[in-house]
Design a protein around this motif. Structure first.
Motif, PDB file in Angstrom:
ATOM      1  N   LEU A 318      11.571  -8.081  -3.093  1.00 47.01           N
ATOM      2  CA  LEU A 318      10.566  -7.241  -3.749  1.00 47.01           C
ATOM      3  C   LEU A 318       9.330  -8.033  -4.161  1.00 47.01           C
ATOM      4  CD1 LEU A 318      12.934  -5.110  -6.043  1.00 47.01           C
ATOM      5  CD2 LEU A 318      12.007  -4.506  -3.793  1.00 47.01           C
ATOM      6  N   TYR A 319       9.510  -9.326  -4.444  1.00 47.70           N
ATOM      7  CA  TYR A 319       8.390 -10.114  -4.967  1.00 47.70           C
ATOM      8  C   TYR A 319       7.819 -11.106  -3.957  1.00 47.70           C
ATOM      9  CZ  TYR A 319       9.642  -7.998  -9.371  1.00 47.70           C
ATOM     10  OH  TYR A 319       9.892  -7.082 -10.362  1.00 47.70           O
ATOM     11  N   MET A 320       8.308 -11.060  -2.729  1.00 52.16           N
ATOM     12  CA  MET A 320       7.728 -11.913  -1.674  1.00 52.16           C
ATOM     13  C   MET A 320       6.256 -11.617  -1.430  1.00 52.16           C
ATOM     14  SD  MET A 320      10.804 -12.172   1.132  1.00 52.16           S
ATOM     15  CE  MET A 320       9.589 -12.398   2.436  1.00 52.16           C
ATOM     16  N   PRO A 321       5.844 -10.323  -1.310  1.00 51.96           N
ATOM     17  CA  PRO A 321       4.423 -10.048  -1.078  1.00 51.96           C
ATOM     18  C   PRO A 321       3.522 -10.569  -2.191  1.00 51.96           C
ATOM     19  CG  PRO A 321       5.748  -8.100  -0.609  1.00 51.96           C
ATOM     20  CD  PRO A 321       6.652  -9.087  -1.270  1.00 51.96           C
ATOM     21  N   MET A 322       3.991 -10.503  -3.438  1.00 44.14           N
ATOM     22  CA  MET A 322       3.180 -10.985  -4.561  1.00 44.14           C
ATOM     23  C   MET A 322       2.896 -12.478  -4.420  1.00 44.14           C
ATOM     24  SD  MET A 322       4.110 -10.974  -8.637  1.00 44.14           S
ATOM     25  CE  MET A 322       5.443 -12.165  -8.424  1.00 44.14           C
ATOM     26  N   VAL A 323       3.910 -13.248  -4.071  1.00 43.64           N
ATOM     27  CA  VAL A 323       3.740 -14.699  -3.922  1.00 43.64           C
ATOM     28  C   VAL A 323       2.815 -15.010  -2.746  1.00 43.64           C
ATOM     29  CG1 VAL A 323       4.933 -16.870  -3.446  1.00 43.64           C
ATOM     30  CG2 VAL A 323       5.981 -15.179  -4.959  1.00 43.64           C
ATOM     31  N   ALA A 324       3.034 -14.293  -1.621  1.00 42.62           N
ATOM     32  CA  ALA A 324       2.211 -14.539  -0.429  1.00 42.62           C
ATOM     33  C   ALA A 324       0.750 -14.176  -0.681  1.00 42.62           C
ATOM     34  CB  ALA A 324       2.759 -13.748   0.748  1.00 42.62           C
ATOM     35  N   ASP A 325       0.505 -13.015  -1.307  1.00 45.62           N
ATOM     36  CA  ASP A 325      -0.873 -12.573  -1.568  1.00 45.62           C
ATOM     37  C   ASP A 325      -1.582 -13.502  -2.537  1.00 45.62           C
ATOM     38  OD1 ASP A 325      -0.460 -10.458   0.095  1.00 45.62           O
ATOM     39  OD2 ASP A 325      -0.149  -8.971  -1.489  1.00 45.62           O
ATOM     40  N   THR A 326      -0.875 -13.925  -3.580  1.00 42.11           N
ATOM     41  CA  THR A 326      -1.497 -14.816  -4.567  1.00 42.11           C
ATOM     42  C   THR A 326      -1.870 -16.150  -3.930  1.00 42.11           C
ATOM     43  OG1 THR A 326      -0.178 -13.797  -6.324  1.00 42.11           O
ATOM     44  CG2 THR A 326      -1.193 -15.920  -6.814  1.00 42.11           C
ATOM     45  N   GLY A 327      -0.982 -16.689  -3.102  1.00 36.53           N
ATOM     46  CA  GLY A 327      -1.299 -17.935  -2.408  1.00 36.53           C
ATOM     47  C   GLY A 327      -2.484 -17.785  -1.482  1.00 36.53           C
ATOM     48  N   ILE A 400      11.102 -17.031  -9.712  1.00 35.16           N
ATOM     49  CA  ILE A 400       9.952 -16.418  -9.019  1.00 35.16           C
ATOM     50  C   ILE A 400       8.645 -16.940  -9.601  1.00 35.16           C
ATOM     51  CG2 ILE A 400       8.751 -14.235  -8.635  1.00 35.16           C
ATOM     52  CD1 ILE A 400      11.510 -12.878  -8.524  1.00 35.16           C
ATOM     53  N   ALA A 401       8.576 -17.043 -10.928  1.00 36.62           N
ATOM     54  CA  ALA A 401       7.351 -17.530 -11.575  1.00 36.62           C
ATOM     55  C   ALA A 401       7.062 -18.975 -11.187  1.00 36.62           C
ATOM     56  CB  ALA A 401       7.476 -17.399 -13.091  1.00 36.62           C
ATOM     57  N   LEU A 402       8.100 -19.806 -11.173  1.00 37.29           N
ATOM     58  CA  LEU A 402       7.911 -21.210 -10.789  1.00 37.29           C
ATOM     59  C   LEU A 402       7.459 -21.323  -9.339  1.00 37.29           C
ATOM     60  CD1 LEU A 402       8.152 -24.209 -11.494  1.00 37.29           C
ATOM     61  CD2 LEU A 402      10.564 -24.104 -10.781  1.00 37.29           C
ATOM     62  N   ALA A 403       8.072 -20.529  -8.456  1.00 34.77           N
ATOM     63  CA  ALA A 403       7.672 -20.560  -7.046  1.00 34.77           C
ATOM     64  C   ALA A 403       6.225 -20.120  -6.874  1.00 34.77           C
ATOM     65  CB  ALA A 403       8.603 -19.665  -6.228  1.00 34.77           C
ATOM     66  N   LEU A 404       5.826 -19.073  -7.616  1.00 34.48           N
ATOM     67  CA  LEU A 404       4.439 -18.605  -7.509  1.00 34.48           C
ATOM     68  C   LEU A 404       3.468 -19.669  -8.009  1.00 34.48           C
ATOM     69  CD1 LEU A 404       3.047 -15.128  -8.078  1.00 34.48           C
ATOM     70  CD2 LEU A 404       2.018 -16.988  -9.379  1.00 34.48           C
ATOM     71  N   GLY A 445       4.309 -21.043   1.624  1.00 36.35           N
ATOM     72  CA  GLY A 445       4.736 -20.175   0.524  1.00 36.35           C
ATOM     73  C   GLY A 445       6.170 -19.720   0.662  1.00 36.35           C
ATOM     74  N   LEU A 446       6.559 -19.352   1.873  1.00 37.08           N
ATOM     75  CA  LEU A 446       7.945 -18.935   2.090  1.00 37.08           C
ATOM     76  C   LEU A 446       8.919 -20.083   1.863  1.00 37.08           C
ATOM     77  CD1 LEU A 446       7.496 -16.663   5.247  1.00 37.08           C
ATOM     78  CD2 LEU A 446       8.126 -15.927   2.936  1.00 37.08           C
ATOM     79  N   LEU A 447       8.532 -21.276   2.333  1.00 41.21           N
ATOM     80  CA  LEU A 447       9.396 -22.438   2.118  1.00 41.21           C
ATOM     81  C   LEU A 447       9.555 -22.738   0.631  1.00 41.21           C
ATOM     82  CD1 LEU A 447       8.112 -24.792   4.968  1.00 41.21           C
ATOM     83  CD2 LEU A 447      10.348 -23.661   4.846  1.00 41.21           C
ATOM     84  N   ILE A 448       8.448 -22.661  -0.114  1.00 41.11           N
ATOM     85  CA  ILE A 448       8.502 -22.901  -1.563  1.00 41.11           C
ATOM     86  C   ILE A 448       9.331 -21.816  -2.246  1.00 41.11           C
ATOM     87  CG2 ILE A 448       7.114 -22.900  -3.678  1.00 41.11           C
ATOM     88  CD1 ILE A 448       4.866 -24.229  -2.032  1.00 41.11           C
ATOM     89  N   TYR A 449       9.107 -20.571  -1.853  1.00 43.49           N
ATOM     90  CA  TYR A 449       9.771 -19.441  -2.510  1.00 43.49           C
ATOM     91  C   TYR A 449      11.288 -19.525  -2.336  1.00 43.49           C
ATOM     92  CZ  TYR A 449      10.458 -14.537  -3.899  1.00 43.49           C
ATOM     93  OH  TYR A 449      10.847 -13.383  -4.538  1.00 43.49           O
ATOM     94  N   PHE A 450      11.721 -19.648  -1.094  1.00 45.08           N
ATOM     95  CA  PHE A 450      13.167 -19.681  -0.844  1.00 45.08           C
ATOM     96  C   PHE A 450      13.787 -21.008  -1.267  1.00 45.08           C
ATOM     97  CE2 PHE A 450      12.013 -16.299   2.248  1.00 45.08           C
ATOM     98  CZ  PHE A 450      12.802 -15.298   1.708  1.00 45.08           C
ATOM     99  N   GLY A 451      13.028 -22.088  -1.153  1.00 43.27           N
ATOM    100  CA  GLY A 451      13.532 -23.379  -1.597  1.00 43.27           C
ATOM    101  C   GLY A 451      13.766 -23.398  -3.093  1.00 43.27           C
ATOM    102  N   THR A 452      12.831 -22.828  -3.861  1.00 43.40           N
ATOM    103  CA  THR A 452      12.980 -22.759  -5.314  1.00 43.40           C
ATOM    104  C   THR A 452      14.178 -21.883  -5.696  1.00 43.40           C
ATOM    105  OG1 THR A 452      10.583 -23.016  -5.578  1.00 43.40           O
ATOM    106  CG2 THR A 452      11.812 -22.179  -7.480  1.00 43.40           C
ATOM    107  N   ALA A 453      14.276 -20.730  -5.022  1.00 44.08           N
ATOM    108  CA  ALA A 453      15.399 -19.826  -5.294  1.00 44.08           C
ATOM    109  C   ALA A 453      16.736 -20.481  -4.984  1.00 44.08           C
ATOM    110  CB  ALA A 453      15.233 -18.538  -4.486  1.00 44.08           C
TER     111      ALA A 453
END
Length: 459
Positions: A318-327, A400-404, A445-453
């Protein structure tokens, strides 16, 4: 811009041979306005209208026509009328027109022109497109340093009707080496018997003929000049670039930078959208889009690799688009300001460490604010969501916040590094930075997002 409302009126005057009405319209309005009206007519109709005004006014109107209309119009005239019109045009406008003609078309016009004008055209068109030499005009006033102020004013009065600007007059020696300049105000304020050498400005801001035209235009903008002298390798005065030409250059360069930032190829000419075919637009846009779409498959592979994690914790999707758009947004901002700073000469590739340190500080501040906001967003919007056993909404929100936040920092630095690296490699920063930025930021961004999770949530 064309005004079809006036077309029937012009044609009615032509059908009744109402010369006075046609002449009155041409003389009452600014040449640029008249050119807009006439652009909707055929070349033969344009000539039937403007042939009744002075050659100087004809030249001014024709210079404001769209380039393709202007070229077709001049080629449609008989040689005598064409040469008369070209003689009345300013030297830079005339040279621009000749650049658009092929060799056969030029050879039709050259024999009928005066030798001085032929040589002037050949000299101005010899410089590569995009250089200061290609943008300059030879319509300037040159004075000798041993002239008195009174003699200089007399010479300017004599030459003024044929010159593009007379506010600046340039002082040259016997070999035409630029040694100073005087303004019209200087001459009026000086006593008539004072020689120019006693009061001329000897510190002259100039451009070399092979300099980039944008650099020359920026000098006019920076120093508030009406005109900028252009010299050759031997410091001899070759011509001037006037402030109106500088505005055209800056407008053209800004459009070029904007289109390159959007990964659009082509000539980047102002006002060419409707004149360019859909097929050409397609080719200009497809090159980068298709290439980056293929590179974007990497993003799909990353998501596929974490498919099991997404299935176990669907809230992450649900929050993948938010991270991608912000980056993407923060990276684009960084790339834009750095590309602009490079274009204006504010920074150079050698300033990379300073730029990156500045962008790092900015990105950390942005990351802190956006991370807090994203954590609040997760806690507010996902209340009541089914969370698998062993997880908590707070812990997921923190991940999610840390990844963003990390995505904001890396995207900002990537946005700065790409144009600086392109400039270092002598590539166009605008071409490289924006098209590649989105795809690279998506992948990182995807690497950071999933790596952090994976690290924080153990999925």
């Amino acid at each position: 811009m064309k005004n079809p409302i006036l077309v029937p009126e012009f044609r009615e005057y032509l059908s009744h041979n109402n010369i006075e009405a046609l002449r009155g319209i041409c003389e009452a309005e600014h040449p640029a306005v008249v050119a807009e009206w006439l652009s909707a007519l055929s070349p033969s109709e344009i000539w039937q209208i403007i042939r009744h005004v002075s050659v100087d006014l004809q030249a001014e109107i024709v210079c404001h026509l769209d380039e393709d209309v202007q070229t077709n119009f001049v080629l449609g005239l008989d040689r005598k009328d064409a040469v008369s019109l070209l003689t009345g045009m300013s030297s830079d406008d005339r040279a621009d027109l000749f650049r658009r003609l092929d060799d056969n078309q030029r050879e039709i016009l050259y024999p009928a022109m005066a030798k001085a004008e032929r040589e002037d055209i050949r000299r101005l068109t010899a410089y590569p497109k995009g250089t200061a030499g290609a943008a300059m005009s030879s319509d300037y006033v040159a004075l000798r340093k041993d002239m008195t102020a009174g003699q200089a004013i007399a010479q300017i009065r004599l030459e003024a009707p044929k010159k593009e600007t007379i506010y600046y007059a340039y002082v040259v020696d016997e070999s035409r080496k630029l040694i100073g300049f005087v303004s019209l105000k200087d001459l009026i304020m000086a006593r008539p018997n004072v020689v120019l050498d006693d009061f001329m400005h000897k510190e002259v801001i100039f451009a070399h003929a092979n300099d980039d035209q944008e650099d020359a235009a920026r000098k006019i903008q920076k120093y508030d000049l009406i005109a900028l002298p252009v010299i050759n390798g031997g410091d001899a005065l070759m011509g001037i670039i006037t402030h109106d030409d500088a505005i055209d250059i800056i407008t053209q360069e800004q459009q070029e930078d904007m289109e390159k930032l959007m990964a659009i190829r082509g000539s980047h000419q102002a006002g060419a959208y409707l004149k360019t075919s859909s097929w050409v637009h397609f080719k200009n846009r497809a090159y980068w889009i298709v290439g980056l779409a293929m590179l974007g498959l990497v993003s799909g592979l990353i998501i596929h690799g974490f498919e099991a994690s997404l299935m176990n914790l669907i809230i992450l999707a649900l929050y993948m688009p938010m991270v991608a758009d912000t980056g993407g947004n923060t990276g684009s901002q960084s790339a834009t300001v750095v590309v602009r700073a490079l274009a204006l000469g504010e920074v150079k590739p050698g300033d990379a460490l300073k730029v990156l340190f500045k962008e790092l500080k900015i990105s950390i501040l942005l990351a802190l604010i956006l991370a807090v906001l994203s954590f609040g967003k997760v806690m507010f919007l996902s209340q009541g969501t089914d969370i698998p056993v062993g997880f908590s909404l707070g812990k997921i929100g923190f991940a999610i916040a840390l990844a963003l936040g990390m995505q904001v920092v890396t995207a900002t630095l990537i946005g700065a590094i790409l144009p600086l690296g392109a400039a270092k490699m002598k590539w166009d920063p605008a071409v490289v930075a924006s098209p590649a930025l989105t795809t690279i930021v998506d992948i990182t961004g995807l690497l950071i997002y999933f790596g952090t999770a994976k690290i924080l949530l153990g999925i």
